[in-house]
Enzyme design. Structure first.
Site, PDB file in Angstrom:
ATOM      1  N   ILE A 154       0.868  -1.180   0.000  1.00 32.51           N
ATOM      2  CA  ILE A 154       0.000   0.000   0.000  1.00 32.51           C
ATOM      3  C   ILE A 154       0.906   1.232   0.000  1.00 32.51           C
ATOM      4  O   ILE A 154       1.822   1.333   0.817  1.00 32.51           O
ATOM      5  CB  ILE A 154      -0.947  -0.013   1.219  1.00 32.51           C
ATOM      6  CG1 ILE A 154      -1.970  -1.148   1.059  1.00 32.51           C
ATOM      7  CG2 ILE A 154      -1.649   1.338   1.377  1.00 32.51           C
ATOM      8  CD1 ILE A 154      -2.954  -1.278   2.199  1.00 32.51           C
ATOM      9  N   GLU A 206      -1.324  -8.610   2.964  1.00 33.43           N
ATOM     10  CA  GLU A 206      -0.799  -9.872   3.508  1.00 33.43           C
ATOM     11  C   GLU A 206      -1.778 -11.021   3.286  1.00 33.43           C
ATOM     12  O   GLU A 206      -1.362 -12.152   3.016  1.00 33.43           O
ATOM     13  CB  GLU A 206      -0.473  -9.730   4.995  1.00 33.43           C
ATOM     14  CG  GLU A 206       0.604  -8.696   5.311  1.00 33.43           C
ATOM     15  CD  GLU A 206       2.008  -9.080   4.846  1.00 33.43           C
ATOM     16  OE1 GLU A 206       2.167 -10.072   4.101  1.00 33.43           O
ATOM     17  OE2 GLU A 206       2.950  -8.364   5.221  1.00 33.43           O
ATOM     18  N   ARG A 256      -1.330 -12.218  -0.144  1.00 27.97           N
ATOM     19  CA  ARG A 256      -0.090 -12.995  -0.327  1.00 27.97           C
ATOM     20  C   ARG A 256      -0.200 -14.400   0.251  1.00 27.97           C
ATOM     21  O   ARG A 256       0.360 -15.343  -0.296  1.00 27.97           O
ATOM     22  CB  ARG A 256       1.066 -12.268   0.365  1.00 27.97           C
ATOM     23  CG  ARG A 256       1.472 -10.970  -0.301  1.00 27.97           C
ATOM     24  CD  ARG A 256       2.435 -10.202   0.593  1.00 27.97           C
ATOM     25  NE  ARG A 256       2.817  -8.921   0.015  1.00 27.97           N
ATOM     26  CZ  ARG A 256       3.150  -7.856   0.724  1.00 27.97           C
ATOM     27  NH1 ARG A 256       3.145  -7.905   2.049  1.00 27.97           N
ATOM     28  NH2 ARG A 256       3.494  -6.736   0.127  1.00 27.97           N
TER      29      ARG A 256
END
Length: 244
Positions: free
Chosen positions: A71, A158, A161
């Site tokens: 971000i 996250e 991911r």
């Protein structure tokens, strides 16, 4: 824009949001069936936007760098806030027509934890925590913003991911929880795992350097090849080792 509205959020709608976020990122093929992010991209495609709406209908828009899922900035509609040390083109391309401000820290965990005066393991996650974070960022409370940004990053980037992080948050639609050492170790090792998985392609699936993670029982685990669960079931995006 990829959108997530907390007022009607369910475990399923959160998973759909994360799926849409992953799909919005341009890819450079797959390694061991895991999509690899681009190493370079033209400016016009460098960032994607995600709209997040809290329980009260207040919304912020966050800008994500497609090369690394970081971000870089967020906007309330009238004012936008950029981390320090973002790509030079970010303020030129993003949130034009807003009053652009620079936050007093970079987007890395060390800096944010210092500003928040808290470690990530002491900052609660879960969708109620995301609601509070959006409220804090919408009104921009300088003191609370660093903690709010830590919640935002983990709930979006996250979770995109790592499926494990996505599922931990999806299981906490109405509750808050503090991230485990498993979550922290995954976050800290995304770059290392990405690199080793790509290296393994030319080494019969073996890592050049083991990656140390913490399992849910709190044990240190050495990941040494691509047969590990973290590779086959958990990691969903790889940072391109050609990216600088």
């Amino acid at each position: 824009n990829v959108r997530f509205d907390l007022s009607s959020a369910t475990s399923s709608s959160y998973k759909t949001f994360i799926k849409n976020l992953r799909e919005a990122l341009p890819k450079d093929g797959k390694v061991y069936d895991i999509p690899v992010l681009l190493s370079t991209v033209m400016d016009s495609r460098r960032f994607i936007l995600i709209d997040l709406v809290n329980y009260d209908g207040q919304s912020i828009t966050a800008a994500i760098d497609v090369l690394n899922v970081y971000i870089v900035a967020y906007s309330t509609g009238t004012v936008s806030y950029f981390f320090q040390q973002v790509p030079a083109q970010a303020p030129k391309l993003l949130f034009k027509g807003t009053q652009q401000r620079t936050l007093p820290y970079t987007g890395n965990y060390e800096n944010l934890q210092t500003a928040a005066k808290k470690l990530r393991e002491n900052i609660e996650l879960g969708l109620p925590a995301l609601d509070s974070a959006i409220t804090t960022l919408f009104h921009y409370n300088a003191e609370a913003a660093a903690s709010a940004l830590l919640v935002l990053i983990q709930t979006t980037s996250e979770a995109a991911r790592f499926r494990y992080i996505e599922l931990q948050i999806a299981n906490n639609v109405g509750t808050k929880f503090k991230p485990s050492q498993t979550i922290i170790s995954l976050e800290n090792n995304w770059s290392a795992l990405s690199k080793q998985i790509q290296i393994a392609k030319n080494k019969n699936g073996q890592f050049e350097t083991p990656v140390i993670l913490i399992d849910p029982q709190g044990n240190r685990v050495q990941i040494t090849n691509v047969t590990s669960n973290v590779v086959t079931q958990n990691i969903q995006l790889l940072l391109n080792i050609g990216a600088t």
